[in-house]
Design a protein around this motif. Sequence first.
Motif, PDB file in Angstrom:
ATOM      1  N   ARG A 373       0.828  -1.216   0.000  1.00 16.75           N
ATOM      2  CA  ARG A 373       0.000   0.000   0.000  1.00 16.75           C
ATOM      3  C   ARG A 373       0.855   1.255   0.000  1.00 16.75           C
ATOM      4  O   ARG A 373       0.621   2.192  -0.773  1.00 16.75           O
ATOM      5  N   ARG A 376       2.604   1.868  -3.377  1.00 12.75           N
ATOM      6  CA  ARG A 376       1.649   2.369  -4.377  1.00 12.75           C
ATOM      7  C   ARG A 376       1.245   3.814  -4.082  1.00 12.75           C
ATOM      8  O   ARG A 376       1.072   4.627  -4.996  1.00 12.75           O
ATOM      9  N   ASP A 377       1.109   4.141  -2.779  1.00 17.79           N
ATOM     10  CA  ASP A 377       0.758   5.514  -2.408  1.00 17.79           C
ATOM     11  C   ASP A 377       1.855   6.487  -2.833  1.00 17.79           C
ATOM     12  O   ASP A 377       1.580   7.536  -3.441  1.00 17.79           O
ATOM     13  N   ALA A 380       1.913   7.050  -6.439  1.00 15.87           N
ATOM     14  CA  ALA A 380       0.783   7.887  -6.860  1.00 15.87           C
ATOM     15  C   ALA A 380       1.098   9.369  -6.648  1.00 15.87           C
ATOM     16  O   ALA A 380       0.806  10.210  -7.510  1.00 15.87           O
ATOM     17  N   GLU A 395      -6.485  10.018  -8.654  1.00 13.11           N
ATOM     18  CA  GLU A 395      -7.620   9.428  -7.931  1.00 13.11           C
ATOM     19  C   GLU A 395      -7.129   8.742  -6.650  1.00 13.11           C
ATOM     20  O   GLU A 395      -7.765   8.852  -5.598  1.00 13.11           O
ATOM     21  N   ARG A 396      -5.989   8.040  -6.740  1.00 20.54           N
ATOM     22  CA  ARG A 396      -5.460   7.388  -5.538  1.00 20.54           C
ATOM     23  C   ARG A 396      -5.061   8.431  -4.492  1.00 20.54           C
ATOM     24  O   ARG A 396      -5.306   8.248  -3.300  1.00 20.54           O
ATOM     25  N   LYS A 399      -8.088   9.642  -2.720  1.00 23.16           N
ATOM     26  CA  LYS A 399      -8.564   8.660  -1.741  1.00 23.16           C
ATOM     27  C   LYS A 399      -7.680   8.652  -0.496  1.00 23.16           C
ATOM     28  O   LYS A 399      -8.175   8.529   0.629  1.00 23.16           O
ATOM     29  N   ILE A 400      -6.371   8.788  -0.682  1.00 23.07           N
ATOM     30  CA  ILE A 400      -5.461   8.868   0.466  1.00 23.07           C
ATOM     31  C   ILE A 400      -5.827  10.064   1.350  1.00 23.07           C
ATOM     32  O   ILE A 400      -5.805   9.990   2.581  1.00 23.07           O
TER      33      ILE A 400
END
Length: 616
Positions: A373, A376-377, A380, A395-396, A399-400
């Motif tokens: 996670r 990937r964060d 992003a 978009e990620r 969301k974070i």
Amino acid sequence: MDLARLNLEQKEAVLTRGLPLLVLAGPGTGKTLTVVYRIAALIEEGEDPERILAITFTNKAAQELRDRVLGLTGKRLSWIRTIHGACAQVLRGHIQKLGYDRAFHIASIDASNRTLQEAIRELGLPENGLDLPEIARKVARIKSQADPASALASEDKPLRDIFNCYQERMRSRGCIDFNDLIYLTLRLLREDSDTLGEVRALWRHLIVDEVQDCDPAQYELISHLGRERGIAVVGDDDQAIYSFRHATPEVLGMFVKDFDPKILVLTKTYRLPKRVVAAAGALIRNNQARFEKNLECAGNAAGDLITRSFGSEEEEGDFVGREILTLQAEGIAAEEIAILCRTHGQLSTAEGALKRLKIPFRKMGERSFFEKREVRDMMAYLTSLALPGNSPAFERVLKIEGMSARVLDLLEDIGEQNDLGLYRAARMAVSNHYVQGRPKETLESLFERFERLGPRIDELCLSDLMRAIAKEFGYLARLENFSRNRADFEKRVGHLKELARMADQFELKSGSALVNFINEMAIAAIQGGHSGEKPGIRLVTLHGAKGLEFRVVFLTGASQGTIPHLKGNLEEERRLLYVGITRAKERLYITHARYVQNDVRERSLFVDELEGATRH
């Protein structure tokens, strides 16, 4: 640069100029050394390092080549890339000519499959009657052909419709899939002669490693780029094992036909002992469709080659495990010992045997690092900073930062209605007061943070840029909140440090271009390629073992129906065993069990083709 390190054939491959070159290089014959010295010689002759394109097919091979060129020349070559990485960089500059956004997102396999499933639904086709994995394979096969348009036209109408609908859905979302990196680059070069000329002009020399791993589309791409350039390709048709990826050893013959190259053969192996060389040679000579190569040992080590048969898989596994304990007691490190198997199922059997004897092991080729996670964060954040038009990355980030699904849906609707990516849709939503309250504050804060970080892309190294992002967005506090405990938090921070280390290594050898790093990490997440080492015996499939080497190799499950596989091509299956055999630098065990899940299994016919084995 000391050319005295090279044998005569290697030296000739390094210094040949003025005509196309094909170097046939068997296992352990110094292929990488030859490629590195050829690059170094070109630089020593005055060639601009940025005018040399060196293509490989795996991240590991690209990293090794960068390391060795840097060590020999002190030069960073930004164009030592995987073929997919090179194409990603070309597309970043030109893909808008095909109607795509230059900030395109390289979608994961899971995301690509979801879009494929959505395309099937959009067309109203019965999902229950369709095999999604098989359709995905057919889409990939079409893109791997030298003439994808003809390949698509030959398919039935439902598949043609699915292909076109899928491509359009991906394009409208600002996404491409892994296979599009080749497919769209080839399409671009074919459809736009100006772009072809512009891209060709980037390099004066093209060097292709492991050319036998090309599929027809990749070969066609190389052929386009290599015209009127100094082109040298290196490969070994005896190690062509990736037909399931549509690669074919026939590309070597195609290169000979298309380029009429000078052909050099590297035959002196510096890695393999005599018994392994004799066995491998006796095996591969049974293949008919191959360039003739006769390996010979540079050293005098005899090595060991032992074949064993057992009543059951349990007996086979117990023997392997106890032999490993003996080898370790003799001082051989766990990382120098590998168990190779034809299938992933066999790896599980080997895993069980090692667990019974409490022997640490590591399965190689795992992609789990890139799926973390926190990894990937961070990717992003980096992608949104460098490529604001990349909607999936932004978009990620949203969301974070806690943006609700309702607001995300609103932003997507604004984007669709105005033909905008998510970032620009969010800008429009704020400026036109489509969002109020906390969502508006969150978006304004995001924009301010990215604007503060923007100038720092050119000021900071990549790892420091990651640290600046973590500080700007308070990411470590978020990380602590979703971690289970302190140990879990520290483990996740360790993953971010590992990503920063990878960025430092990339920057050291390839330059500081953030977009190039983003491309490489996206490709590595799909292909695998994280080099982080854990202690233990290596467990790897024969396909995954290519390019690796170990002091001791256990090649288990050598039975008829497994190797050669019931569904495999006999000559490719023989090449696959050849690859496995030639991973062993000192000692090789080949084992099989007579009874596997209540079935009687005969020993592989390939074992009887070996020379010099001690049989038990």
